[in-house]
Write an enzyme that holds these catalytic residues in place. Structure first.
Site, PDB file in Angstrom:
ATOM      1  N   CYS A   2      64.922  80.355  -6.100  1.00  0.00           N
ATOM      2  CA  CYS A   2      64.877  81.390  -7.138  1.00  0.00           C
ATOM      3  C   CYS A   2      63.799  81.077  -8.169  1.00  0.00           C
ATOM      4  CB  CYS A   2      66.182  81.423  -7.913  1.00  0.00           C
ATOM      5  SG  CYS A   2      67.632  81.473  -6.911  1.00  0.00           S
ATOM      6  N   ARG A  27      57.630  81.033  -4.042  1.00  0.00           N
ATOM      7  CA  ARG A  27      58.817  80.179  -4.006  1.00  0.00           C
ATOM      8  C   ARG A  27      59.837  80.693  -2.994  1.00  0.00           C
ATOM      9  NH1 ARG A  27      59.516  77.134  -8.962  1.00  0.00           N
ATOM     10  NH2 ARG A  27      61.757  77.349  -8.868  1.00  0.00           N
ATOM     11  N   TRP A  76      67.116  83.767  -4.213  1.00  0.00           N
ATOM     12  CA  TRP A  76      67.211  83.202  -2.868  1.00  0.00           C
ATOM     13  C   TRP A  76      68.683  82.836  -2.720  1.00  0.00           C
ATOM     14  CZ3 TRP A  76      67.867  78.205  -0.527  1.00  0.00           C
ATOM     15  CH2 TRP A  76      67.340  78.097   0.763  1.00  0.00           C
ATOM     16  N   ASN A 102      68.628  80.187 -12.334  1.00  0.00           N
ATOM     17  CA  ASN A 102      68.135  79.454 -11.172  1.00  0.00           C
ATOM     18  C   ASN A 102      68.999  78.197 -11.065  1.00  0.00           C
ATOM     19  OD1 ASN A 102      66.583  78.302  -9.217  1.00  0.00           O
ATOM     20  ND2 ASN A 102      64.799  77.945 -10.505  1.00  0.00           N
ATOM     21  N   GLY A 103      69.635  77.973  -9.920  1.00  0.00           N
ATOM     22  CA  GLY A 103      70.506  76.798  -9.770  1.00  0.00           C
ATOM     23  C   GLY A 103      71.845  77.222  -9.168  1.00  0.00           C
ATOM     24  N   GLU A 474      54.566  65.108  11.513  1.00  0.00           N
ATOM     25  CA  GLU A 474      54.066  66.097  10.550  1.00  0.00           C
ATOM     26  C   GLU A 474      53.417  67.283  11.299  1.00  0.00           C
ATOM     27  OE1 GLU A 474      54.019  67.106   7.607  1.00  0.00           O
ATOM     28  OE2 GLU A 474      52.084  67.988   7.133  1.00  0.00           O
ATOM     29  N   LYS A 478      54.752  71.080  10.888  1.00  0.00           N
ATOM     30  CA  LYS A 478      53.872  72.139  10.391  1.00  0.00           C
ATOM     31  C   LYS A 478      53.818  73.283  11.389  1.00  0.00           C
ATOM     32  CE  LYS A 478      53.512  71.136   7.283  1.00  0.00           C
ATOM     33  NZ  LYS A 478      53.676  70.402   6.047  1.00  0.00           N
ATOM     34  N   GLU A 481      57.251  75.263  11.469  1.00  0.00           N
ATOM     35  CA  GLU A 481      57.673  76.043  10.301  1.00  0.00           C
ATOM     36  C   GLU A 481      56.834  77.286  10.078  1.00  0.00           C
ATOM     37  OE1 GLU A 481      57.427  74.256   6.337  1.00  0.00           O
ATOM     38  OE2 GLU A 481      55.942  72.849   7.086  1.00  0.00           O
ATOM     39  N   HIS A 497      62.127  58.132  27.747  1.00  0.00           N
ATOM     40  CA  HIS A 497      63.541  57.794  27.543  1.00  0.00           C
ATOM     41  C   HIS A 497      64.400  59.040  27.349  1.00  0.00           C
ATOM     42  CE1 HIS A 497      62.551  53.578  27.476  1.00  0.00           C
ATOM     43  NE2 HIS A 497      61.583  53.840  26.607  1.00  0.00           N
ATOM     44  N   LYS A 596      59.478  77.068  -1.283  1.00  0.00           N
ATOM     45  CA  LYS A 596      58.546  75.987  -1.618  1.00  0.00           C
ATOM     46  C   LYS A 596      59.257  74.816  -2.280  1.00  0.00           C
ATOM     47  CE  LYS A 596      54.466  74.125  -2.158  1.00  0.00           C
ATOM     48  NZ  LYS A 596      53.940  73.485  -0.923  1.00  0.00           N
TER      49      LYS A 596
HETATM   50  C1  F6R Z   1      57.096  71.358   4.702  1.00  0.00           C
HETATM   51  C2  F6R Z   1      57.438  71.175   3.308  1.00  0.00           C
HETATM   52  C3  F6R Z   1      58.770  70.609   2.972  1.00  0.00           C
HETATM   53  C4  F6R Z   1      58.672  69.725   1.710  1.00  0.00           C
HETATM   54  C5  F6R Z   1      60.078  69.274   1.278  1.00  0.00           C
HETATM   55  C6  F6R Z   1      60.019  68.327   0.100  1.00  0.00           C
HETATM   56  O1  F6R Z   1      55.781  71.771   4.876  1.00  0.00           O
HETATM   57  O2  F6R Z   1      56.674  71.504   2.445  1.00  0.00           O
HETATM   58  O3  F6R Z   1      59.289  69.893   4.035  1.00  0.00           O
HETATM   59  O4  F6R Z   1      57.863  68.633   1.993  1.00  0.00           O
HETATM   60  O5  F6R Z   1      60.850  70.379   0.950  1.00  0.00           O
HETATM   61  O6  F6R Z   1      59.389  68.909  -0.992  1.00  0.00           O
HETATM   62  P1  F6R Z   1      58.796  68.038  -2.167  1.00  0.00           P
HETATM   63  O7  F6R Z   1      57.665  67.253  -1.640  1.00  0.00           O
HETATM   64  O8  F6R Z   1      58.375  69.043  -3.212  1.00  0.00           O
HETATM   65  O9  F6R Z   1      59.909  67.153  -2.647  1.00  0.00           O
END
Ligand code: F6R
Length: 601
Positions: A2, A27, A76, A102-103, A474, A478, A481, A497, A596
Site C-alpha cells: 500500500c 509499489r 494491496w 499502510n500496515g 538470482e 528474475k 518473477e 541428484h 516493491k
Molecule cells: C526480487 C525482489 C525481491 C526483494 C525482496 C527484499 O526482484 O526485488 O525479492 O529483493 O522483497 O526486498 P528488500 O531488498 O527491499 O529488503
C-alpha cells in the site's frame, strides 16, 4: 505494498494527490481511493476505484470539488478482498473522520467485538477500526477541547500491529499522521506540505523531506509541522534528497527495469566513489569481527549468499546467511557475531524484525540499504549505503549489483592481505563499471536473440557453482518473477541428484561457465545435461572457444578474475530476464501479485 499520500496547502489538492499516487504505483496495488475536503461545502468527499489511478483521474476530471486538503491511498489487500468497499479511505460512523492506512492492525477483530461493538462497519478491513476508535475517543475524551491529535495519540496504544496513517477530519484544516513499523515521510514545501509513504511520491513538488520516526505523531498544516513522540514535542531533521524526479522517472526507456539495468555501471561507480578515495578504502565503520551473519529476503538474500563466497574468499572471515523470515523464529545461536541486514528498501518487515532480534541478543548490527533514513538505518547501529539511486521496477536489479559491490568492499576492508595484493584487488573492483558496460554495449543484441528463443519455453534451469551459484539463483528468480516462466536455480553439480528427471529437449538450461578453479567440473556437468537432451545456453567469457563445442548457444561476458565474475554475469542475466519477459509481452515493471516493498511479515 500500500501507499498513502496527503496534501495540505493553498493549491487544489485533488490533482496533487492523484499525481502523487501515480508516482508510487510501482509499489503495487489492487484498488485506490482519494479524499478532498471541499472548502465550499465544508464536506469531505471520497472516491474509490478498482481500476487504475489513471481511471480514477478520468472519473474525477469533471469533478467540482475545490479543496486544499486531501489524502489518497493505493491498496494491496491483506484483510478483505480487493473491492471498492474495502478501498481506503475509511470513515467513522458519522462520516467525519477519514483514515488512509499502510500496515496491518492485528487486533482489529478484538476491537470490533470489544470497545467498538456498537459501531457499524462498512468494510472488511482492519483499517476501519481506526476512524471508529478515534471518533469514540474524541467523544469520550476527558481532555477539555481535545484535538484530533490528542484523540489519535490516545487511540494508538490500543492498536497492535503496524501502521503509517493519515487522518483527515471534517472542518479541520490540516492532517494528523502517525507511524509504527511502516515508513512515512513529510515533504516540506512553501506554504504547503506533503505526506507520503515514499519519497518519489513528493519528489516533483519538493526535495526537502522529513522522515518520521517510530512512534511519531505529527500535525501537518499548510505552514506548520508539529511532531511529537511520547507526548513531547520533538524536532526531526529535514533531509535534502539528492535524486531528481528525472532520476525517478523512466528517462526514455520503455520500462524502469531496463533503465535500471542500464544504470548498473553508474550505480557501481557511485557506490565505489562513496567508499574508495585516494586515501584508500573506508566504509566508515569499525569492523573488528570474528564472524558475520547476513540476513535478508529475496534478491537481497541471494546477494548475501554471494557475499558469503566473496568475503570468505577475500578476508577468510566466516559468514553465515539466513533468510530473515526463517531467522526470526529460529533458535539460531548468535554468539558475538556482527549481524548485517541487506535490504534495498530498508523497509522489508522480515528483515527489520531480524535486525531487532539481533539487537535483543546484543549483537552489533549493520544495515546495508539503498534508502537514506529508512527504518533499517534507524534500527541498526551502523549503515552502509549502497548508492543505486531510486529503484522503481519491482524486480531488483541495480540494487542487487551494488549489494554485491558492498560485499567486495567489506571483504577487502576485513582482509589481511599484503598491500600490493590489496591494490590489485581494488584495481579489479574499479574495473567493474567498465565490464558491466561492456555487457550492455557489446552483448545486448545477442542476449535479445537468446531471450526470444527462451521465451518459447515454460521451464528453465539455471546452474552455476561457487560464487556464481547465487547468481544462478538470482537469474532464475528474475526470470520467473517478470516473465512467469517457471525457472529454478541449482548448483551445477546438484542436478544429477534429482532434477535430472525433469530434463528434456523442452527444458533449456542456462549454465554459468566462468573460467574458475572448477571450470572443468562445471563443463562435465554441462555435458551430463546435454546427454539428457536439454539445450544449454552458456554464459561464458570472451575468448573461451572451448565452450562452444559443448553447448547450443553462448552469451559472452568479459573476462575477469573469477571472484569478480558475478558482476558481468549478473548484468547478462538481468538483461536476459528483461528481454525474455518483453518477448512474452509481460507487464515488466509491475509483475502480478508482487510489490516493491514488502512491509508485512
Ligand atoms: C526480487 C525482489 C525481491 C526483494 C525482496 C527484499 O526482484 O526485488 O525479492 O529483493 O522483497 O526486498 P528488500 O531488498 O527491499 O529488503
Amino acid at each position: 505494498m500500500c501507499g498513502i499520500v496527503g496534501y495540505v496547502g493553498e493549491r487544489e489538492a485533488l490533482q496533487i494527490i492523484l499525481n502523487s499516487l501515480q508516482r508510487i504505483e510501482y509499489r503495487g496495488y489492487d484498488s485506490c481511493g482519494v479524499l478532498v475536503q471541499d472548502s465550499n461545502e465544508m464536506e469531505i468527499h471520497a472516491h474509490k476505484s478498482m481500476k487504475s489511478i489513471a481511471q480514477l483521474k478520468k472519473n474525477l476530471s469533471k469533478s467540482k470539488y475545490s479543496g486544499t486538503v486531501g489524502i489518497g491511498h493505493t491498496r494491496w489487500a491483506t484483510h478483505g478482498v480487493p473491492s471498492r468497499r474495502n478501498a481506503h479511505p475509511h470513515f467513522d460512523s458519522d462520516g467525519e473522520i477519514a483514515v488512509v492506512h499502510n500496515g496491518i492492525i492485528e487486533n482489529f477483530q478484538e476491537l470490533k467485538e470489544g470497545p467498538l461493538c456498537n459501531c457499524i462497519f462498512k468494510s472488511d478491513t482492519d483499517t476501519e477500526v481506526i476512524p471508529h476508535l478515534i471518533h469514540q475517543t474524541l467523544k469520550k475524551s476527558l481532555i477539555k477541547n481535545a484535538t484530533l491529535k490528542d484523540a489519535v495519540r490516545e487511540c494508538l496504544p490500543h492498536l497492535k500491529g503496524s501502521y503509517a496513517l493519515i487522518v483527515a477530519a471534517k472542518g479541520f484544516d490540516g492532517l494528523v499522521v502517525a507511524r509504527k513499523d511502516s515508513p512515512l515521510i513529510i515533504g516540506v514545501g512553501d506554504r504547503e506540505n506533503f505526506i507520503a509513504s515514499d519519497v518519489p511520491a513528493v519528489l516533483d513538488q519538493t526535495n526537502r523531506v522529513i522522515y518520521l520516526e517510530e512512534g511519531d505523531i505529527a500535525v501537518v498544516k499548510k505552514d506548520s509541522i508539529y511532531i511529537e513522540n511520547d507526548a513531547a514535542e520533538v524536532k526531526r531533521e529535514e533531509i535534502l534528497i539528492p535524486w531528481t524526479i528525472e532520476d525517478a522517472e523512466k528517462g526514455g526507456y520503455e520500462h524502469f527495469m531496463l533503465k535500471e539495468i542500464h544504470e548498473e555501471p553508474k550505480a557501481i561507480i557511485d557506490t565505489l566513489r562513496g567508499y574508495l578515495s585516494e586515501d584508500g578504502l573506508n566504509l566508515g565503520l569499525e569492523l573488528e569481527v570474528s564472524s558475520i551473519l547476513m540476513v535478508a529476503c529475496g534478491t537481497s538474500y541471494y546477494s548475501a549468499l554471494c557475499g558469503k563466497y566473496i568475503i570468505e574468499h577475500l578476508a577468510k572471515v566466516p559468514v553465515q546467511v539466513e533468510l530473515a523470515s526463517e531467522f526470526n523464529y529460529s533458535d539460531f545461536v548468535l554468539n558475538n557475531m556482527m549481524v548485517m541486514a541487506i535490504t534495498q528498501s530498508g523497509e522489508t518487515a522480515d528483515t527489520l524484525m531480524a535486525l531487532k532480534k539481533a539487537k535483543r541478543f546484543g549483537c552489533k548490527t549493520v544495515a546495508i540499504t539503498n534508502v537514506v533514513g529508512s527504518s533499517a538505518t534507524r534500527i541498526a547501529d551502523d549503515t552502509i549505503y549502497v548508492r543505486a539511486g531510486p529503484e522503481i521496477g519491482v524486480a531488483a536489479t541495480k540494487s542487487f549489483i551494488v549489494q554485491l559491490i558492498t560485499s567486495y568492499l567489506l571483504g577487502l576492508s576485513l582482509a589481511n592481505m599484503p598491500g600490493r595484493e590489496l591494490e590489485e584487488r581494488i584495481a579489479d573492483l574499479k574495473r567493474m563499471p567498465q565490464l558491466a558496460q561492456l555487457v550492455i554495449d557489446g552483448e545486448d543484441a545477442n542476449i535479445q536473440k537468446q531471450a526470444r528463443y527462451l521465451s518459447e519455453y515454460d521451464n528453465v534451469f539455471f546452474v552455476g557453482r561457487g560464487v556464481n551459484l547465487p547468481i544462478a539463483l538470482e537469474g532464475a528468480l528474475k526470470l520467473k518473477e517478470i516473465s512467469y516462466i517457471h525457472a529454478e536455480g541449482y548448483a551445477a553439480g546438484e542436478l544429477k541428484h534429482g532434477p535430472f528427471a525433469l530434463l528434456t529437449k523442452d527444458t533449456p538450461v542456462i549454465a554459468i561457465l566462468t573460467r574458475d578453479n572448477i571450470y572443468e567440473k562445471t563443463l562435465v556437468n554441462v555435458k551430463e545435461i546435454k546427454a539428457r537432451g536439454a539445450p544449454v545456453i552458456a554464459i561464458a567469457e570472451t575468448g573461451d572457444d572451448e565452450v562452444e563445442k559443448y553447448v547450443d548457444r553462448v552469451i559472452r561476458v568479459p573476462r575477469t578474475s573469477a571472484i569478480f565474475s558475478p558482476i558481468p554475469n549478473t548484468v547478462a542475466l538481468h538483461l536476459l530476464a528483461y528481454w525474455t519477459a518483453k518477448a512474452r509481452g509481460c507487464e515488466i515493471d509491475k509483475p502480478r501479485n508482487l510489490a516493491k516493498s514488502v512491509t508485512v511479515e
